[in-house]
Motif scaffolding. Structure first.
Motif, PDB file in Angstrom:
ATOM      1  N   THR A   1       5.896   3.192  11.575  1.00 52.02           N
ATOM      2  CA  THR A   1       7.178   2.886  10.937  1.00 52.02           C
ATOM      3  C   THR A   1       8.391   3.278  11.778  1.00 52.02           C
ATOM      4  O   THR A   1       9.519   2.931  11.425  1.00 52.02           O
ATOM      5  CB  THR A   1       7.268   3.607   9.578  1.00 52.02           C
ATOM      6  N   GLU A   2       8.166   3.986  12.861  1.00 47.57           N
ATOM      7  CA  GLU A   2       9.287   4.309  13.744  1.00 47.57           C
ATOM      8  C   GLU A   2       9.966   3.031  14.243  1.00 47.57           C
ATOM      9  O   GLU A   2      11.186   2.991  14.433  1.00 47.57           O
ATOM     10  CB  GLU A   2       8.790   5.139  14.934  1.00 47.57           C
ATOM     11  N   ILE A   3       9.169   1.991  14.452  1.00 47.19           N
ATOM     12  CA  ILE A   3       9.721   0.707  14.899  1.00 47.19           C
ATOM     13  C   ILE A   3      10.658   0.142  13.844  1.00 47.19           C
ATOM     14  O   ILE A   3      11.752  -0.349  14.159  1.00 47.19           O
ATOM     15  CB  ILE A   3       8.584  -0.284  15.209  1.00 47.19           C
TER      16      ILE A   3
ATOM     17  N   CYS B   1       2.720  -2.216  10.100  1.00 40.31           N
ATOM     18  CA  CYS B   1       2.723  -0.839   9.577  1.00 40.31           C
ATOM     19  C   CYS B   1       1.711  -0.648   8.453  1.00 40.31           C
ATOM     20  O   CYS B   1       1.204   0.468   8.250  1.00 40.31           O
ATOM     21  CB  CYS B   1       4.118  -0.479   9.068  1.00 40.31           C
ATOM     22  N   GLY B   2       1.442  -1.697   7.705  1.00 36.01           N
ATOM     23  CA  GLY B   2       0.498  -1.577   6.600  1.00 36.01           C
ATOM     24  C   GLY B   2       1.067  -0.762   5.449  1.00 36.01           C
ATOM     25  O   GLY B   2       2.266  -0.808   5.156  1.00 36.01           O
ATOM     26  N   GLU B   3       0.220   0.007   4.782  1.00 34.85           N
ATOM     27  CA  GLU B   3       0.618   0.755   3.585  1.00 34.85           C
ATOM     28  C   GLU B   3       1.731   1.762   3.856  1.00 34.85           C
ATOM     29  O   GLU B   3       2.501   2.108   2.957  1.00 34.85           O
ATOM     30  CB  GLU B   3      -0.598   1.478   2.996  1.00 34.85           C
ATOM     31  N   SER B   4       1.836   2.214   5.093  1.00 36.69           N
ATOM     32  CA  SER B   4       2.866   3.216   5.412  1.00 36.69           C
ATOM     33  C   SER B   4       4.281   2.641   5.313  1.00 36.69           C
ATOM     34  O   SER B   4       5.264   3.386   5.316  1.00 36.69           O
ATOM     35  CB  SER B   4       2.639   3.779   6.819  1.00 36.69           C
ATOM     36  N   PHE B   5       4.383   1.335   5.221  1.00 37.02           N
ATOM     37  CA  PHE B   5       5.710   0.725   5.143  1.00 37.02           C
ATOM     38  C   PHE B   5       6.320   0.833   3.745  1.00 37.02           C
ATOM     39  O   PHE B   5       7.543   0.753   3.594  1.00 37.02           O
ATOM     40  CB  PHE B   5       5.638  -0.758   5.546  1.00 37.02           C
ATOM     41  N   PHE B   6       5.491   1.001   2.721  1.00 33.67           N
ATOM     42  CA  PHE B   6       5.972   0.900   1.340  1.00 33.67           C
ATOM     43  C   PHE B   6       7.166   1.815   1.048  1.00 33.67           C
ATOM     44  O   PHE B   6       8.108   1.384   0.360  1.00 33.67           O
ATOM     45  CB  PHE B   6       4.847   1.186   0.353  1.00 33.67           C
TER      46      PHE B   6
ATOM     47  N   SER C   1      -0.284  -0.746  -3.187  1.00 34.04           N
ATOM     48  CA  SER C   1      -1.339  -0.428  -4.150  1.00 34.04           C
ATOM     49  C   SER C   1      -1.076  -1.145  -5.467  1.00 34.04           C
ATOM     50  O   SER C   1       0.044  -1.587  -5.749  1.00 34.04           O
ATOM     51  CB  SER C   1      -1.397   1.082  -4.399  1.00 34.04           C
ATOM     52  N   ALA C   2      -2.107  -1.283  -6.282  1.00 37.84           N
ATOM     53  CA  ALA C   2      -1.982  -1.981  -7.564  1.00 37.84           C
ATOM     54  C   ALA C   2      -0.942  -1.312  -8.459  1.00 37.84           C
ATOM     55  O   ALA C   2      -0.168  -1.982  -9.144  1.00 37.84           O
ATOM     56  CB  ALA C   2      -3.334  -2.030  -8.264  1.00 37.84           C
TER      57      ALA C   2
END
Length: 643
Positions: free
Chosen positions: A121-123, A178-183, A221-222
């Motif tokens: 997520t630094e990007i 980033c996947g889930e870490s972006f939320f 996540s749901a």
């Protein structure tokens, strides 16, 4: 090293094919060099060369060079050695973020996605200001004055929108990387930006907006998704009904992701909004949307589809009737088909209360300018007659007028489906309907004898062709023609194909041709023979008379094809014993068609010969002269053996 340098030169080529081949070879050569150890962190020659590329090529004037450095940067980030170049790659991405060439900006999105996979997520934190500024600056585009043409240039929904679309693509790429870490970074501000994109004027922006929704569903996540569910649903249902196929497809993908990510116990609250649209898209004109929607329906509702339609019948009917009045003729055709499903497959107690409004929609669909819509509407109206005869009685007279009109439609399949609908009328209303049908056959079947001798194919239609340079210039400069008009998907003829109304017919008016009336009556005679063969016998003599008509009008071969295609079916229904006494009057015109030189007509005549011989045997063969037998032997469309 030499191979990499050679392939990189191809990646920067002005020819697209060279660029594609060069990039594929660069990837293969790079992986091979890393595996055999010829390129590593200690290889100073490679490091200096690649640093030089990262320094020089982003400054080149030609966009191919700038795209080349982005392409190889994306590739180098996929291997461990890419970590050595991250700082320069990030700087290049910042410098080229608003590049005037769209292909370079798309290259940036791929680089940012790979950077996100590497450092997370630094990007996003570094590029969030770039994305925000680009979207803010380019969200609206005003009409502008063209000084050369001295006129206002108006923006439309497929106009390029500077870097707005590619900025959303960059954001979506970083989310995916980033996947889930972006939320945690998906704040209310950014949710609002994404939601706004779903209703943007530009269809490319709406498309990437729905792709972003899909990505959010996949990285969330749901439980987290549940909080934004109602907001997403209110816009997903708009995308599922978008006039652009590409947007509708992107919304279909987002909808599937959303519905499959939501826990089963929470799905039902979204059914009323989404299921009707998902269901209709199973018949949408664009194949990608249609096939994807079929699979989505199966995945989301399983074997409960019919029960859910019955449960939410009010919402389904409301949406179907709304789409039956859509501007896009492809959508209206799909509406006909799902309305047909309501008649055939859904619990009658649920559907009964909506019969009147469904038939009202079908009434206008039968007047449509698009023949596939009229065709589908004929099928749908016939299904309601057979499944809901009592509820349909109040509109029966109106439908009789429309059906009888379509028996002489200029499209043969509409004539046939109209006959099928009237066949259902006979099944539903018995003798009173049969009497009406017989009167209509009696009126229409002999009409071909009134066909003018000098008629030509499409003779009634005015030649309004607008091809040519002069015509094109007139159209291009016609302000009224190009102002305030709906722009439809590629291949859509909707602006020229009007909906039916109370005040006009299907919009493709032409004087009814006598031969078309006879042609429609032949299909109707087939339906009568199926249900009441004893009533069909009286029309065989008239059918034989029109089969003896010679080629004095241009459509005669079409009419004769219909006769020879339907005669065996009629004969099977009335029985060989009766047909044996009637076949003699068909022999001469049948063999005239078999030797006509018109291959489609000869094919149908050959089919009729084989079928009638199979049905009647010696009662047919006894009329065969030597000339007819030789004709059968020599004709490639006759398969039965001549004794």
């Amino acid at each position: 090293m030499e191979d990499l340098q050679k392939y990189f030169a191809l990646v920067a080529s002005h020819r697209a094919l060279d660029r594609e081949r060069g990039l594929a070879s660069f990837v293969t050569s790079l992986n091979t060099a890393i595996e055999d150890g010829s390129i590593s962190e200690d290889n100073r020659e490679f490091l200096e060369w690649f640093h030089q590329i990262l320094d020089e090529f982003p400054l080149k004037e030609d966009w191919e060079s700038r795209l080349a450095v982005l392409e190889v940067s994306k590739v180098i980030l996929e291997v461990d050695i890419g970590l050595l170049f991250i700082d320069k790659i990030i700087q290049n991405a910042k410098n080229l973020f608003d590049d005037p060439e769209a292909r370079c900006r798309l290259g940036i999105s791929e680089v940012l996605q790979n950077l996100s996979k590497v450092i997370g997520t630094e990007i996003w934190q570094q590029f969030e200001p770039f994305v925000e500024k680009s979207i803010s600056d380019n969200y609206e585009r005003a009409n502008y004055e063209n000084p050369e043409e001295k006129q206002t240039v108006y923006m439309h929904d497929q106009e390029g929108w500077k870097s707005l679309e590619t900025s959303f693509i960059c954001m979506e790429g970083m989310m995916r990387g980033c996947g889930e870490s972006f939320f945690p970074f998906l704040t209310a501000k950014w949710q609002d930006v994404i939601i706004r994109s779903l209703s943007h004027t530009n269809r490319f922006v709406r498309e990437i907006g729905y792709k972003t929704i899909r990505t959010i569903c996949e990285i969330t996540s749901a439980e987290q998704l549940q909080s934004t569910g109602p907001l997403f649903t209110s816009h997903l249902k708009l995308g599922l009904a978008d006039n652009w196929s590409q947007v509708r497809y992107a919304a279909s993908i987002a909808t599937r992701s959303f519905m499959l990510c939501i826990p089963p116990e929470n799905k039902e609250q979204y059914y009323a909004d989404l299921l009707p649209r998902m269901c209709l898209n199973r018949y949408y004109g664009a194949e990608g949307v249609r096939l994807y929607s079929h699979e989505t329906w199966r995945l989301v509702v399983g074997s409960e589809g019919k029960n859910l339609v019955a449960k939410y019948i009010d919402e389904f009917v409301e949406y179907y009737c709304e789409q039956a009045d859509a501007d896009n003729h492809s959508v209206r055709e799909a509406a006909c088909k799902v309305i047909t499903e309501l008649a055939r497959h859904i619990d009658q107690m649920a559907v009964k209360k909506h019969i009147s409004e469904l038939l009202e929609s079908l009434k206008y669909l039968l007047k449509d300018a698009s023949w596939p819509v009229r065709d589908a509407a004929c099928i749908a109206s016939g299904e309601f007659i057979i499944y809901y005869p009592e509820e349909s009685k109040e509109k029966l007279e109106i439908f009789y007028d429309l059906w009888f009109h379509h028996l002489s439609d200029n499209i043969w399949s509409v004539r046939e489906t109209t006959a099928l609908a009237l066949g259902n009328v006979m099944r539903a209303y018995k003798e009173p309907a049969v009497d009406i049908i017989c009167d209509k056959i009696r009126e229409l079947l002999p009409k071909a004898k009134e066909q003018p001798h000098d008629s030509h194919i499409l003779g009634d239609y005015e030649n309004t062709t607008t091809f040519g340079v002069a015509a094109k210039k007139r159209r291009d400069n016609d302000i009224e023609l190009h102002t305030g008009q709906t722009v439809h998907s590629c291949g859509s003829l909707a602006p020229r194909l009007k909906r039916g109304t109370d005040h006009e017919d299907h919009g493709f008016t032409h004087d009814e041709q006598p031969w078309e009336m006879s042609d429609g009556a032949i299909y109707l005679l087939r339906e009568l023979a199926i249900l009441h063969p004893e009533r069909a016998i009286e029309f065989l003599d008239t059918l034989a008379e029109i089969s003896r008509l010679k080629g004095f009008f241009a459509h005669i071969h079409v009419l004769l094809q219909t006769i020879w295609r339907q005669l065996p079916k009629i004969a099977q229904c009335i029985g060989s014993e009766v047909m044996a006494g009637k076949i003699e009057q068909f022999i001469e015109p049948l063999f005239d068609s078999l030797s006509s030189g018109h291959r489609l007509l000869e094919s149908q005549a050959g089919f009729a010969v084989d079928e009638m011989r199979s049905l009647l045997g010696d009662d047919f063969d006894k009329y065969l002269t030597e000339e007819y037998k030789n004709m059968m032997v020599q004709n490639e469309f006759v398969y039965s053996q001549v004794q």
